[in-house]
Scaffold this motif. Structure first.
Motif, PDB file in Angstrom:
ATOM      1  N   ALA A 181       1.001  -1.054  -0.258  1.00  0.00           N
ATOM      2  CA  ALA A 181      -0.054  -0.601   0.076  1.00  0.00           C
ATOM      3  C   ALA A 181       0.739   1.312  -0.182  1.00  0.00           C
ATOM      4  CB  ALA A 181      -1.055  -0.230   1.411  1.00  0.00           C
ATOM      5  N   LEU A 182       1.955   1.399   0.801  1.00  0.00           N
ATOM      6  CA  LEU A 182       3.431   2.648   1.042  1.00  0.00           C
ATOM      7  C   LEU A 182       3.757   2.386  -0.427  1.00  0.00           C
ATOM      8  CD1 LEU A 182       4.802   1.936   3.799  1.00  0.00           C
ATOM      9  CD2 LEU A 182       3.408   3.721   3.349  1.00  0.00           C
ATOM     10  N   GLY A 183       4.070   1.211  -1.498  1.00  0.00           N
ATOM     11  CA  GLY A 183       4.298   2.209  -2.905  1.00  0.00           C
ATOM     12  C   GLY A 183       2.637   2.532  -4.175  1.00  0.00           C
ATOM     13  N   THR A 184       1.660   1.569  -3.406  1.00  0.00           N
ATOM     14  CA  THR A 184       1.337   2.122  -4.367  1.00  0.00           C
ATOM     15  C   THR A 184       0.142   3.564  -4.213  1.00  0.00           C
ATOM     16  OG1 THR A 184       0.208   0.045  -3.817  1.00  0.00           O
ATOM     17  CG2 THR A 184      -0.918   1.783  -5.319  1.00  0.00           C
ATOM     18  N   ILE A 185       0.440   3.915  -3.128  1.00  0.00           N
ATOM     19  CA  ILE A 185       0.370   5.867  -2.488  1.00  0.00           C
ATOM     20  C   ILE A 185       1.237   6.467  -2.882  1.00  0.00           C
ATOM     21  CG2 ILE A 185       0.280   7.439  -0.509  1.00  0.00           C
ATOM     22  CD1 ILE A 185      -0.695   5.034   1.137  1.00  0.00           C
ATOM     23  N   GLY A 186       2.737   5.953  -3.214  1.00  0.00           N
ATOM     24  CA  GLY A 186       3.699   6.439  -3.280  1.00  0.00           C
ATOM     25  C   GLY A 186       4.120   8.500  -3.276  1.00  0.00           C
ATOM     26  N   ASP A 187       4.165   8.140  -1.659  1.00  0.00           N
ATOM     27  CA  ASP A 187       4.271   9.417  -1.279  1.00  0.00           C
ATOM     28  C   ASP A 187       5.391   9.103  -0.666  1.00  0.00           C
ATOM     29  OD1 ASP A 187       4.520  11.559   0.523  1.00  0.00           O
ATOM     30  OD2 ASP A 187       2.415  11.505   0.798  1.00  0.00           O
ATOM     31  N   GLU A 188       6.322  10.046  -0.447  1.00  0.00           N
ATOM     32  CA  GLU A 188       8.356   9.974  -0.502  1.00  0.00           C
ATOM     33  C   GLU A 188       8.118   9.829   0.852  1.00  0.00           C
ATOM     34  OE1 GLU A 188      10.514  12.531  -1.692  1.00  0.00           O
ATOM     35  OE2 GLU A 188      10.493  12.071  -4.165  1.00  0.00           O
ATOM     36  N   GLY A 209      10.427   1.423  -5.512  1.00  0.00           N
ATOM     37  CA  GLY A 209      10.856   1.681  -6.851  1.00  0.00           C
ATOM     38  C   GLY A 209       9.511   2.704  -7.120  1.00  0.00           C
ATOM     39  N   LEU A 210       8.464   2.216  -6.580  1.00  0.00           N
ATOM     40  CA  LEU A 210       7.010   2.703  -7.335  1.00  0.00           C
ATOM     41  C   LEU A 210       7.186   4.183  -7.067  1.00  0.00           C
ATOM     42  CD1 LEU A 210       4.803   0.319  -6.992  1.00  0.00           C
ATOM     43  CD2 LEU A 210       5.526   0.826  -8.526  1.00  0.00           C
ATOM     44  N   ILE A 211       8.124   4.540  -5.378  1.00  0.00           N
ATOM     45  CA  ILE A 211       8.293   5.571  -5.047  1.00  0.00           C
ATOM     46  C   ILE A 211       9.234   6.623  -5.685  1.00  0.00           C
ATOM     47  CG2 ILE A 211       8.921   7.250  -3.344  1.00  0.00           C
ATOM     48  CD1 ILE A 211       7.193   4.898  -1.006  1.00  0.00           C
ATOM     49  N   GLY A 212      10.294   6.113  -6.204  1.00  0.00           N
ATOM     50  CA  GLY A 212      11.394   6.565  -6.738  1.00  0.00           C
ATOM     51  C   GLY A 212      12.137   7.644  -5.687  1.00  0.00           C
ATOM     52  N   GLY A 213      12.865   8.467  -6.234  1.00  0.00           N
ATOM     53  CA  GLY A 213      13.190   9.482  -5.786  1.00  0.00           C
ATOM     54  C   GLY A 213      14.746   9.185  -4.950  1.00  0.00           C
ATOM     55  N   GLU A 214      15.572  10.101  -4.923  1.00  0.00           N
ATOM     56  CA  GLU A 214      17.367   9.261  -4.075  1.00  0.00           C
ATOM     57  C   GLU A 214      17.065   8.507  -3.102  1.00  0.00           C
ATOM     58  OE1 GLU A 214      20.011  12.287  -3.874  1.00  0.00           O
ATOM     59  OE2 GLU A 214      19.804  13.592  -5.714  1.00  0.00           O
ATOM     60  N   GLU A 215      16.610   8.976  -1.958  1.00  0.00           N
ATOM     61  CA  GLU A 215      16.613   7.712  -0.270  1.00  0.00           C
ATOM     62  C   GLU A 215      15.695   6.758  -0.751  1.00  0.00           C
ATOM     63  OE1 GLU A 215      14.726   7.609   3.848  1.00  0.00           O
ATOM     64  OE2 GLU A 215      14.301   9.484   2.152  1.00  0.00           O
ATOM     65  N   ALA A 216      14.473   6.684  -1.893  1.00  0.00           N
ATOM     66  CA  ALA A 216      14.451   5.492  -2.169  1.00  0.00           C
ATOM     67  C   ALA A 216      15.364   5.039  -3.281  1.00  0.00           C
ATOM     68  CB  ALA A 216      13.298   5.089  -3.128  1.00  0.00           C
ATOM     69  N   ARG A 263      17.575  -5.331  -8.646  1.00  0.00           N
ATOM     70  CA  ARG A 263      18.555  -5.097  -9.751  1.00  0.00           C
ATOM     71  C   ARG A 263      17.479  -4.758 -11.182  1.00  0.00           C
ATOM     72  NH1 ARG A 263      22.704  -2.684  -9.983  1.00  0.00           N
ATOM     73  NH2 ARG A 263      22.707  -2.884 -12.250  1.00  0.00           N
ATOM     74  N   ARG A 264      16.520  -5.454 -11.352  1.00  0.00           N
ATOM     75  CA  ARG A 264      15.455  -4.873 -12.162  1.00  0.00           C
ATOM     76  C   ARG A 264      15.382  -3.928 -12.121  1.00  0.00           C
ATOM     77  NH1 ARG A 264       9.978  -4.426 -10.802  1.00  0.00           N
ATOM     78  NH2 ARG A 264      10.636  -5.457  -9.506  1.00  0.00           N
ATOM     79  N   ILE A 265      14.909  -2.852 -10.606  1.00  0.00           N
ATOM     80  CA  ILE A 265      14.254  -1.285 -10.507  1.00  0.00           C
ATOM     81  C   ILE A 265      15.668  -0.702 -10.541  1.00  0.00           C
ATOM     82  CG2 ILE A 265      13.860   0.534  -8.484  1.00  0.00           C
ATOM     83  CD1 ILE A 265      12.358  -2.475  -6.955  1.00  0.00           C
ATOM     84  N   LEU A 266      16.853  -0.870 -10.512  1.00  0.00           N
ATOM     85  CA  LEU A 266      17.800   0.085 -10.778  1.00  0.00           C
ATOM     86  C   LEU A 266      18.247  -0.212 -12.437  1.00  0.00           C
ATOM     87  CD1 LEU A 266      20.340  -1.699  -8.097  1.00  0.00           C
ATOM     88  CD2 LEU A 266      19.252   0.863  -8.015  1.00  0.00           C
ATOM     89  N   GLU A 267      18.484  -1.266 -12.923  1.00  0.00           N
ATOM     90  CA  GLU A 267      18.375  -0.983 -14.576  1.00  0.00           C
ATOM     91  C   GLU A 267      17.697  -0.494 -15.173  1.00  0.00           C
ATOM     92  OE1 GLU A 267      18.825  -5.296 -15.688  1.00  0.00           O
ATOM     93  OE2 GLU A 267      20.813  -5.503 -14.693  1.00  0.00           O
TER      94      GLU A 267
END
Length: 321
Positions: free
Chosen positions: A243-250, A283-290, A310-314
């Motif tokens: 759910a935290l990933g779906t919401i997508g808030d940093e 990965g869904l949230i994105g940003g430098e910290e993530a 690796r999938r997310i980083l690639e």
């Protein structure tokens, strides 16, 4: 067709209908009603004046017995005129709502209940006061049906009735309320879902978590973060992470990072599953910290967790170009 001649004809027909109604010969009355319904239809090629007369003539036929006949006939196994019956019931307007609700509650057959349910929804918001009143009933199945109707209507004005229904001790009613409030986007809906996170029943908690993810509720970040990092329920932690990933808030990233970095000696398989979900959520949230947390984890990860990182980083590298 001349409106004057049609009016004269309709008066004579109604005079013949009256004794049929008195004798409860509703099958013959129904035949007359279908004629008036057809003539009053917006699809009819008749003059507007004739349509209006036909509509008024049809209205004059309705009474409580006729409405009950139409509702009962709709449930008949050999009935092949559902559409016409539905149109007639809708034409009866408000007087048809209460008996139709009663029929919905009392019908033993799922297919017939579905038919009544769909017909009620066609009345739109006119049914809301009737439905809300019945949420204060005693039978759990009746309350659950009313709660579902309020959810499908989607009127924020129903939140008060849904909150009252959620006060029930019956888990079946509570679950239906949580399903319904998802369809009614409002601060009070979100507040009710967040409150449900405190329930002892983990089924309710999981349902509330999933719902908060569906509506992407930023106000639930901290509550979901606590569950993701501290809950004793494995399923609740998994759903909170997703759910935290779906919401997508940093603001959810620190909680997910904590889950991602968590290592255990026992239960490694289940822990790595949640860590993989946390990586996907970050990965869904994105940003430098993530992304920094995912990269750091990938250096020591194995199996599915490594592949996820690796999938997310690639994917990020390809996006940057």
């Amino acid at each position: 067709t001349d409106p004057i001649r049609y009016k004269d004809l309709s008066v004579r027909i109604r005079e013949k209908v009256s004794p049929l109604v008195a004798a409860k010969n509703f099958d013959r009355v129904f035949d007359v009603m279908t004629i008036f319904l057809k003539d009053s239809s917006s699809l009819s090629n008749l003059p507007e004046g004739v349509k209006e007369i036909a509509s008024d003539s049809l209205d004059a036929v309705f009474d409580a017995d006729i409405i009950q006949y139409l509702i009962t006939r709709m449930a008949a196994r050999d009935n092949n005129r559902h559409d016409v019956l539905q149109q007639l019931i809708l034409k009866a307007r408000d007087p048809a709502i209460e008996p139709l609700l009663c029929a919905l509650i009392e019908s033993p057959e799922v297919s017939i209940r579905r038919l009544y349910y769909d017909t009620l929804l066609l009345f739109g918001n006119a049914i809301r006061p009737h439905v809300e009143k019945k949420t204060a009933g005693n039978e759990w199945y009746a309350i659950r049906q009313m709660v579902a109707l309020l959810g499908d209507l989607g009127d924020p004005a129903s939140i008060g009735a849904l909150e009252e229904a959620y006060g029930s001790d019956d888990l079946r009613i509570k679950k239906e309320v949580l399903k319904s409030v998802v369809r009614i986007r409002s601060p009070r809906s979100t507040a009710l879902l967040i409150k449900a996170l405190e329930e002892e029943d983990q089924g309710l908690v999981s349902h509330a978590i999933i719902s908060l993810g569906i509506i992407k509720a930023p106000s639930a970040i901290d509550a979901l973060g606590v569950i993701a990092t501290r809950s004793d329920s494995y399923e609740s932690r998994k759903e909170a992470v997703k759910a935290l990933g779906t919401i997508g808030d940093e603001r959810g990233a620190p909680y997910l990072t904590k889950v991602l970095f968590k290592k255990v000696w026992f239960g490694k398989k289940s822990n790595n599953e949640i860590r993989s979900l946390a990586a996907s959520a970050l990965g869904l949230i994105g940003g430098e910290e993530a992304l920094s947390a995912i990269e750091k984890t990938s250096k020591h990860a194995e199996g599915d967790l490594y592949n996820t990182c690796r999938r997310i980083l690639e994917g990020r590298e390809k996006a940057i170009g």
